[in-house]
Design a protein around this motif. Structure first.
Motif, PDB file in Angstrom:
ATOM      1  N   ILE A  76       0.860  -1.187   0.000  1.00  0.00           N
ATOM      2  CA  ILE A  76       0.000   0.000   0.000  1.00  0.00           C
ATOM      3  C   ILE A  76       0.891   1.231   0.000  1.00  0.00           C
ATOM      4  CG2 ILE A  76      -1.795   1.259   1.238  1.00  0.00           C
ATOM      5  CD1 ILE A  76      -2.668  -1.399   2.465  1.00  0.00           C
ATOM      6  N   SER A  77       0.754   2.046  -1.011  1.00  0.00           N
ATOM      7  CA  SER A  77       1.574   3.244  -1.146  1.00  0.00           C
ATOM      8  C   SER A  77       0.967   4.395  -0.348  1.00  0.00           C
ATOM      9  CB  SER A  77       1.674   3.641  -2.619  1.00  0.00           C
ATOM     10  OG  SER A  77       0.406   4.063  -3.103  1.00  0.00           O
ATOM     11  N   PRO A  78       1.726   5.457  -0.079  1.00  0.00           N
ATOM     12  CA  PRO A  78       1.158   6.634   0.593  1.00  0.00           C
ATOM     13  C   PRO A  78      -0.023   7.227  -0.179  1.00  0.00           C
ATOM     14  CG  PRO A  78       3.552   6.731   0.643  1.00  0.00           C
ATOM     15  CD  PRO A  78       3.195   5.572  -0.227  1.00  0.00           C
ATOM     16  N   ALA A  79       0.045   7.216  -1.501  1.00  0.00           N
ATOM     17  CA  ALA A  79      -1.065   7.747  -2.305  1.00  0.00           C
ATOM     18  C   ALA A  79      -2.325   6.914  -2.100  1.00  0.00           C
ATOM     19  CB  ALA A  79      -0.685   7.769  -3.783  1.00  0.00           C
ATOM     20  N   GLU A  80      -2.171   5.591  -2.011  1.00  0.00           N
ATOM     21  CA  GLU A  80      -3.328   4.724  -1.776  1.00  0.00           C
ATOM     22  C   GLU A  80      -3.890   4.918  -0.373  1.00  0.00           C
ATOM     23  OE1 GLU A  80      -2.016   1.096  -4.812  1.00  0.00           O
ATOM     24  OE2 GLU A  80      -1.381   1.098  -2.714  1.00  0.00           O
TER      25      GLU A  80
END
Length: 492
Positions: free
Chosen positions: A19-23
């Motif tokens: 899970i990326s920061p954007a997600e």
């Protein structure tokens, strides 16, 4: 509520959902719209934002069910009718009994004393003193009031709130269970409750002493429940983290020190490392020499502009897939290294389809077809069995390799030799390695021993190093990954 969501995302990351920061920001925006009122709607919404693959979606479902599961602190799920019956029992049991049935009544209306006896936490001094039935005094500590109120929901809320304050989500290893249990109880007011219990024991007022005994039973019971809660949270937040710690250790430890019982786990690590390298290097790439103009192509592309130059083209080098010849010493001292190097190379078949493998201890033989006809594990086992029994002779192995392959090696070939160069005081035949050095693209020697021992005893590494392009100490998976990764980046 933002902290609740970020804690859930931390649990997903622990379970290896990427899970990326954007997600994460997308998930926060989605929850602002949906809220937490409808559990199924929340789950479906987050499932659209966070997991991406089929495996991640399955992991997401399991983690969501565990994270947003709100059970009774005793761990028993109750139906509405059972909860109503329990509440009615609580109301009917007056203070005059001296043994109220609220939080301590786990199954079938058993008293808190019975529940504490089951947990083995009844204080001997209290249990031997016969205070008899009668009224209880009113508790003065906040935690004591909560325990005597029999409010399961509020107790759950208090435990969960204390867990957030002490940052239970940061738990990493199972041995921290007792530490976090104590921190949660202290945050809930254990010190004040303990002072009240100690004061009640020495009181001459009988209702106060009865209260002290009851609070002691409930305190011991609460400690068991909090310990169980911490254990469940460990499984949610840190179980996979502990696995990754062990995995990281196996990546760094010497391959010769890995016990046979860990081979299966190491194989899984090798496959994941290979998969990562495949993802990085599966496409053929071009490396542009910035600032070096490709004059002929520039002129050719601008002919339609009557000699005016509008489009510039730079020189580039195509990074192609390497053709690898692997020569592995499979004698007893380095057999583990050969096992995992062969496993690594053949796990990279998508980006290194041209791998020819040779094994030796005394005489050298090609084992490429052995890997083509059998599974990877069977091929490695047969290679070690067929070629691992002789006395190590690097000179003879190089001569055998020249006879079999010298005519096939060209300036696109990389030769990887894995071995400790301990030749049992035999002839080195370094002139054969010199021939390979001159006709191949690159010769890489991977030595599992530390550099300080390369020229001690019967080791003859000093005779071979002038005729290799790269000599590396390679005795762990992390070394092997770095060497093969550099090979895939630089072979042109």
């Amino acid at each position: 509520m933002d902290r609740t969501l970020t804690s859930f995302i931390a649990a997903l990351r622990t379970a290896e959902v990427r899970i990326s920061p954007a997600e994460t920001l997308d998930a926060l925006s989605a929850v602002e719209l949906t809220g937490y009122h409808d559990r199924e709607f929340l789950k479906n919404t987050l499932a659209l934002v966070l997991p991406k693959t089929i495996d991640e979606k399955e992991t997401f479902d399991n983690t969501f069910e565990e994270f947003f599961k709100f059970n009774d602190i005793t761990g028993q799920r109750k139906t509405d009718s059972e909860a109503d019956e329990s509440d009615q029992d609580s109301e009917n049991s007056g203070e005059g009994t001296g043994q109220s049935q609220g939080l301590g009544a786990n199954r079938g209306g058993r008293s808190s004393k019975a529940g504490a006896e089951e947990a083995g936490v009844i204080d001997d001094e209290d249990s031997t003193e016969n205070l008899g039935p009668g009224p209880l005094a009113e508790p003065s500590s906040a935690l004591g009031v909560l325990l005597m109120q029999n409010d399961r929901i509020e107790l759950n809320v208090q435990v969960a709130g204390a867990a957030k304050v002490v940052k239970l989500e940061d738990i990493q290893v199972f041995t921290q269970k007792g530490l976090y249990t104590r921190r949660i109880l202290e945050e809930m007011g254990l010190a004040e409750l303990q002072r009240e219990i100690n004061s009640a024991r020495t009181s001459e007022d009988l209702p106060v002493r009865r209260l002290g005994r009851e609070l002691k039973h409930r305190q011991d019971w609460l400690r068991e429940q909090v310990r169980d809660y911490v254990e469940k949270q460990f499984l949610l937040y840190a179980d996979a983290h502990g696995f990754r710690l062990r995995e990281e250790l196996l990546r760094k430890v010497k391959l010769s020190n890995i016990e046979h019982r860990n081979f299966r786990l190491v194989q899984e690590i090798v496959y994941r490392m290979a998969k990562k390298l495949v993802a990085l290097h599966s496409r053929r790439k071009k490396v542009y020499k910035r600032g070096v103009l490709n004059v002929s192509r520039t002129l050719r592309k601008n002919m339609s502009y009557d000699g005016n130059i509008f489009d510039l083209h730079w020189k580039s080098i195509k990074v192609d897939r390497p053709c690898v010849y692997a020569i592995c010493d499979v004698s007893g001292s380095v057999s583990n290294y050969a096992r995992f190097m062969l496993m690594f190379l053949y796990s990279l078949e998508e980006v290194m389809p041209k791998v020819r493998s040779f094994a030796f201890s005394s005489d050298l033989g090609e084992v490429t077809e052995l890997f083509e006809r059998n599974s990877l594990e069977d091929a490695i086992a047969k290679t070690l069995r067929d070629y691992g029994g002789g006395s190590t002779d690097y000179g003879q192995a190089l001569i055998d390799f020249r006879k079999k392959c010298l005519s096939d090696i060209d300036n696109r070939t990389t030769v990887i030799i894995l071995g400790d160069a301990r030749n049992n005081y035999g002839e080195a035949h370094q002139q054969v390695l010199k021939e390979l050095y001159e006709v191949s693209k690159r010769v890489i020697w991977l030595n599992p021993e530390s550099r300080s021992t390369w020229n001690t005893g019967d080791a003859i590494m000093r005779k071979y190093t002038p005729y290799v392009h790269q000599a590396e100490e390679c005795n762990s998976l992390i070394h092997l990954e770095r060497v093969v990764g550099n090979l895939l980046r630089t072979v042109q």
